[in-house]
Design a protein around this motif. Sequence first.
Motif, PDB file in Angstrom:
ATOM      1  N   THR A   4       0.844  -1.206   0.000  1.00  0.00           N
ATOM      2  CA  THR A   4       0.000   0.000   0.000  1.00  0.00           C
ATOM      3  C   THR A   4       0.871   1.245   0.000  1.00  0.00           C
ATOM      4  O   THR A   4       2.005   1.234   0.511  1.00  0.00           O
ATOM      5  CB  THR A   4      -0.930   0.027   1.216  1.00  0.00           C
ATOM      6  N   LEU A   5       0.311   2.314  -0.571  1.00  0.00           N
ATOM      7  CA  LEU A   5       0.990   3.611  -0.625  1.00  0.00           C
ATOM      8  C   LEU A   5       0.087   4.657  -0.002  1.00  0.00           C
ATOM      9  O   LEU A   5      -1.072   4.824  -0.412  1.00  0.00           O
ATOM     10  CB  LEU A   5       1.307   3.978  -2.082  1.00  0.00           C
ATOM     11  N   ASN A   6       0.598   5.361   0.984  1.00  0.00           N
ATOM     12  CA  ASN A   6      -0.140   6.446   1.630  1.00  0.00           C
ATOM     13  C   ASN A   6       0.448   7.764   1.159  1.00  0.00           C
ATOM     14  O   ASN A   6       1.644   8.033   1.341  1.00  0.00           O
ATOM     15  CB  ASN A   6      -0.031   6.349   3.152  1.00  0.00           C
ATOM     16  N   ALA A   7      -0.408   8.601   0.547  1.00  0.00           N
ATOM     17  CA  ALA A   7       0.049   9.892   0.035  1.00  0.00           C
ATOM     18  C   ALA A   7      -1.137  10.819  -0.114  1.00  0.00           C
ATOM     19  O   ALA A   7      -2.205  10.411  -0.600  1.00  0.00           O
ATOM     20  CB  ALA A   7       0.741   9.728  -1.318  1.00  0.00           C
ATOM     21  N   GLY A   8      -0.963  12.057   0.323  1.00  0.00           N
ATOM     22  CA  GLY A   8      -2.025  13.055   0.184  1.00  0.00           C
ATOM     23  C   GLY A   8      -3.314  12.658   0.856  1.00  0.00           C
ATOM     24  O   GLY A   8      -4.398  13.010   0.370  1.00  0.00           O
ATOM     25  N   GLY A   9      -3.234  11.917   1.956  1.00  0.00           N
ATOM     26  CA  GLY A   9      -4.422  11.505   2.670  1.00  0.00           C
ATOM     27  C   GLY A   9      -5.125  10.318   2.045  1.00  0.00           C
ATOM     28  O   GLY A   9      -6.214   9.945   2.501  1.00  0.00           O
ATOM     29  N   LYS A  10      -4.548   9.710   1.033  1.00  0.00           N
ATOM     30  CA  LYS A  10      -5.155   8.569   0.369  1.00  0.00           C
ATOM     31  C   LYS A  10      -4.288   7.318   0.560  1.00  0.00           C
ATOM     32  O   LYS A  10      -3.088   7.416   0.736  1.00  0.00           O
ATOM     33  CB  LYS A  10      -5.326   8.842  -1.124  1.00  0.00           C
ATOM     34  N   THR A  11      -4.949   6.174   0.496  1.00  0.00           N
ATOM     35  CA  THR A  11      -4.251   4.886   0.545  1.00  0.00           C
ATOM     36  C   THR A  11      -4.524   4.152  -0.763  1.00  0.00           C
ATOM     37  O   THR A  11      -5.684   3.894  -1.104  1.00  0.00           O
ATOM     38  CB  THR A  11      -4.703   4.032   1.733  1.00  0.00           C
ATOM     39  N   PRO A  18       4.632  18.668 -12.148  1.00  0.00           N
ATOM     40  CA  PRO A  18       5.943  19.335 -12.229  1.00  0.00           C
ATOM     41  C   PRO A  18       6.104  20.384 -11.136  1.00  0.00           C
ATOM     42  O   PRO A  18       5.142  21.074 -10.743  1.00  0.00           O
ATOM     43  CB  PRO A  18       5.926  19.963 -13.629  1.00  0.00           C
ATOM     44  N   ASN A  19       7.332  20.468 -10.610  1.00  0.00           N
ATOM     45  CA  ASN A  19       7.733  21.497  -9.633  1.00  0.00           C
ATOM     46  C   ASN A  19       6.938  21.434  -8.329  1.00  0.00           C
ATOM     47  O   ASN A  19       6.709  22.466  -7.682  1.00  0.00           O
ATOM     48  CB  ASN A  19       7.606  22.899 -10.250  1.00  0.00           C
ATOM     49  N   THR A  20       6.532  20.239  -7.934  1.00  0.00           N
ATOM     50  CA  THR A  20       5.824  20.077  -6.666  1.00  0.00           C
ATOM     51  C   THR A  20       6.713  19.317  -5.678  1.00  0.00           C
ATOM     52  O   THR A  20       7.719  18.710  -6.031  1.00  0.00           O
ATOM     53  CB  THR A  20       4.513  19.304  -6.863  1.00  0.00           C
ATOM     54  N   THR A  21       6.299  19.370  -4.423  1.00  0.00           N
ATOM     55  CA  THR A  21       6.982  18.636  -3.355  1.00  0.00           C
ATOM     56  C   THR A  21       5.933  17.849  -2.579  1.00  0.00           C
ATOM     57  O   THR A  21       4.897  18.404  -2.205  1.00  0.00           O
ATOM     58  CB  THR A  21       7.719  19.591  -2.413  1.00  0.00           C
ATOM     59  N   PHE A  22       6.197  16.581  -2.328  1.00  0.00           N
ATOM     60  CA  PHE A  22       5.217  15.763  -1.606  1.00  0.00           C
ATOM     61  C   PHE A  22       5.939  14.600  -0.929  1.00  0.00           C
ATOM     62  O   PHE A  22       7.077  14.248  -1.259  1.00  0.00           O
ATOM     63  CB  PHE A  22       4.122  15.251  -2.550  1.00  0.00           C
ATOM     64  N   ASN A  23       5.255  13.997   0.046  1.00  0.00           N
ATOM     65  CA  ASN A  23       5.761  12.850   0.796  1.00  0.00           C
ATOM     66  C   ASN A  23       4.864  11.646   0.556  1.00  0.00           C
ATOM     67  O   ASN A  23       3.633  11.790   0.420  1.00  0.00           O
ATOM     68  CB  ASN A  23       5.806  13.149   2.299  1.00  0.00           C
ATOM     69  N   VAL A  24       5.474  10.446   0.544  1.00  0.00           N
ATOM     70  CA  VAL A  24       4.707   9.210   0.423  1.00  0.00           C
ATOM     71  C   VAL A  24       5.258   8.203   1.423  1.00  0.00           C
ATOM     72  O   VAL A  24       6.414   8.291   1.851  1.00  0.00           O
ATOM     73  CB  VAL A  24       4.775   8.625  -1.002  1.00  0.00           C
ATOM     74  N   ALA A  74       1.866   2.630  -8.341  1.00  0.00           N
ATOM     75  CA  ALA A  74       0.614   3.240  -7.892  1.00  0.00           C
ATOM     76  C   ALA A  74       0.528   4.627  -8.510  1.00  0.00           C
ATOM     77  O   ALA A  74       1.490   5.407  -8.428  1.00  0.00           O
ATOM     78  CB  ALA A  74       0.562   3.328  -6.366  1.00  0.00           C
ATOM     79  N   ARG A  75      -0.613   4.922  -9.147  1.00  0.00           N
ATOM     80  CA  ARG A  75      -0.803   6.200  -9.836  1.00  0.00           C
ATOM     81  C   ARG A  75      -1.290   7.265  -8.857  1.00  0.00           C
ATOM     82  O   ARG A  75      -2.185   7.028  -8.050  1.00  0.00           O
ATOM     83  CB  ARG A  75      -1.821   6.043 -10.958  1.00  0.00           C
ATOM     84  N   LEU A  76      -0.711   8.456  -8.976  1.00  0.00           N
ATOM     85  CA  LEU A  76      -1.130   9.621  -8.176  1.00  0.00           C
ATOM     86  C   LEU A  76      -1.205  10.837  -9.096  1.00  0.00           C
ATOM     87  O   LEU A  76      -0.421  11.788  -8.992  1.00  0.00           O
ATOM     88  CB  LEU A  76      -0.148   9.881  -7.035  1.00  0.00           C
ATOM     89  N   PRO A  77      -2.141  10.849 -10.055  1.00  0.00           N
ATOM     90  CA  PRO A  77      -2.165  11.932 -11.049  1.00  0.00           C
ATOM     91  C   PRO A  77      -2.420  13.318 -10.446  1.00  0.00           C
ATOM     92  O   PRO A  77      -1.935  14.329 -10.970  1.00  0.00           O
ATOM     93  CB  PRO A  77      -3.298  11.523 -11.997  1.00  0.00           C
ATOM     94  N   ASP A  78      -3.162  13.382  -9.348  1.00  0.00           N
ATOM     95  CA  ASP A  78      -3.441  14.690  -8.745  1.00  0.00           C
ATOM     96  C   ASP A  78      -2.265  15.214  -7.943  1.00  0.00           C
ATOM     97  O   ASP A  78      -2.140  16.420  -7.728  1.00  0.00           O
ATOM     98  CB  ASP A  78      -4.673  14.601  -7.830  1.00  0.00           C
ATOM     99  N   LEU A  79      -1.401  14.317  -7.487  1.00  0.00           N
ATOM    100  CA  LEU A  79      -0.311  14.721  -6.609  1.00  0.00           C
ATOM    101  C   LEU A  79       0.997  14.928  -7.363  1.00  0.00           C
ATOM    102  O   LEU A  79       1.773  15.828  -7.051  1.00  0.00           O
ATOM    103  CB  LEU A  79      -0.120  13.652  -5.519  1.00  0.00           C
TER     104      LEU A  79
END
Length: 461
Positions: free
Chosen positions: A169-176, A207-213, A199-204
């Motif tokens: 499982t992948l947890n990112a942006g409040g989603k699993t 380009p030029n973004t920063t995020f944690n998974v 695992a696809r995360l098209p909304d997250l």
Amino acid sequence: MNLASPSWLAVQIRNRSRSMGLKLLLVSALALLMLIPALFVESIVEDRTSRAKAVIQDIGGRAGGQQTVLGPTLSIPYNVPAPYKGASSTPGVYVVFPSKGDAAVRVRTQERHRSLFKVPVYQAELKFDAMFDLTGVPSAAPAGAELDWSRAAIVIAASDARGALADGTLNAGGKTITFVPAENAGGQNVRLPLAYFDARLPDLIQPNTTFNVTANLRFSGAQRIAILAYGKSTHLAAEGDWPSPGFDGGFLPVKRTVTTQGFTSEWSVPFIARGIPAEGTITAVSTLDQTGMGISFIEMADPYQSVSRSLKYALLFIGLLFLSYFVFEVTAGKRVHPAQYILVGVAHIIFYLLLLSLAERIGFDWGFLMAGGATVLLLAANAQWIFASRVQGLRALFVFSLLYFFIYLLLRLEDNALLVGAVASFLAVAAVMYFTRNIDWYSSIPVGNAQSSATADREAV
């Protein structure tokens, strides 16, 4: 002819001297001759070792084998337009590693048995935290490459998917999100020797973004687990219940604690030590498998390895056995037939067979105690029978007990075995020199005894 004349006595003494000298050379030759049956025993050990490896590969393969795991990595398909009309475009995959990776591994082991053989298998719970900074991405794409951000995905990988105990499982942006095989998700295979899941995360992923998974996996395997340095800088903390782990791979832990209850270890791999670009095509990251941080689950006392090591010292120990009997012979004043030396050597060779057969069933330590104890008792009893003296039997019991304890010590010391073996051999030779210091090597019996023997022979004549 005067049998008591000084000239006749001198001849007898010279003959005795030549006899003892030849006896010593003969004993040395017999010690070398005993290497032949030792080679046959070594071939048996190699055969058992090969069979054990085959069983390990079979059982280990069913459990997932030696697993190598890649943490979350960003995979972006791209396409390079055709350079001229009529040519085809060039597809590819652009890979971006997280700027920071923090992994935790918890391993629980058990031993599976087949016949006399056992294989350590494990179940591992893995947690990967990754921080991605896509500012400036792509910076190393092929000229003219067009990245398809809509098909970008977070990719993980393992050596053998059959070892998966649960869906990753992948947890990112409040989603699993559940990982799926990469080939079923647009053919995004990263083409390294691993099984890939994405695992696809098209909304997250933009380009030029920063995020944690955070990725969570449960895998089984056998013998070894390794984590690749998936981040520009990677930190790994691992703990398990195996009492004798081995740490290997491209990087060794900076901290480790090993007890009889288990182990804890910690790795820290900075970007400059990893030696792989932070992003690029598959070619640029093809050496990622050299960054593994591995934990091997090894046996403290592998019976095959231990017996094989003991056979390497066979000539030394047989030589010490024969030397001991030779000292008993010259100090007791009674001849030992060469056939009796051969029987002593054969008893020591059979010791290795006893050790191997017992160690497979009850472990090396207990196997050595039983095989060594039986052999020492036999050799001591044989000395008592040969010399018809209980004192000589007790002396043999003491000497051979020390010798077999020395064998055990040599096998257990491993790194210091050469030093201890050399020192102990030196002390053994020194002891022989000391106990034979009063022996007249030109004649094993004093002249007075020779005169008495000559008188007795003359009277008999």
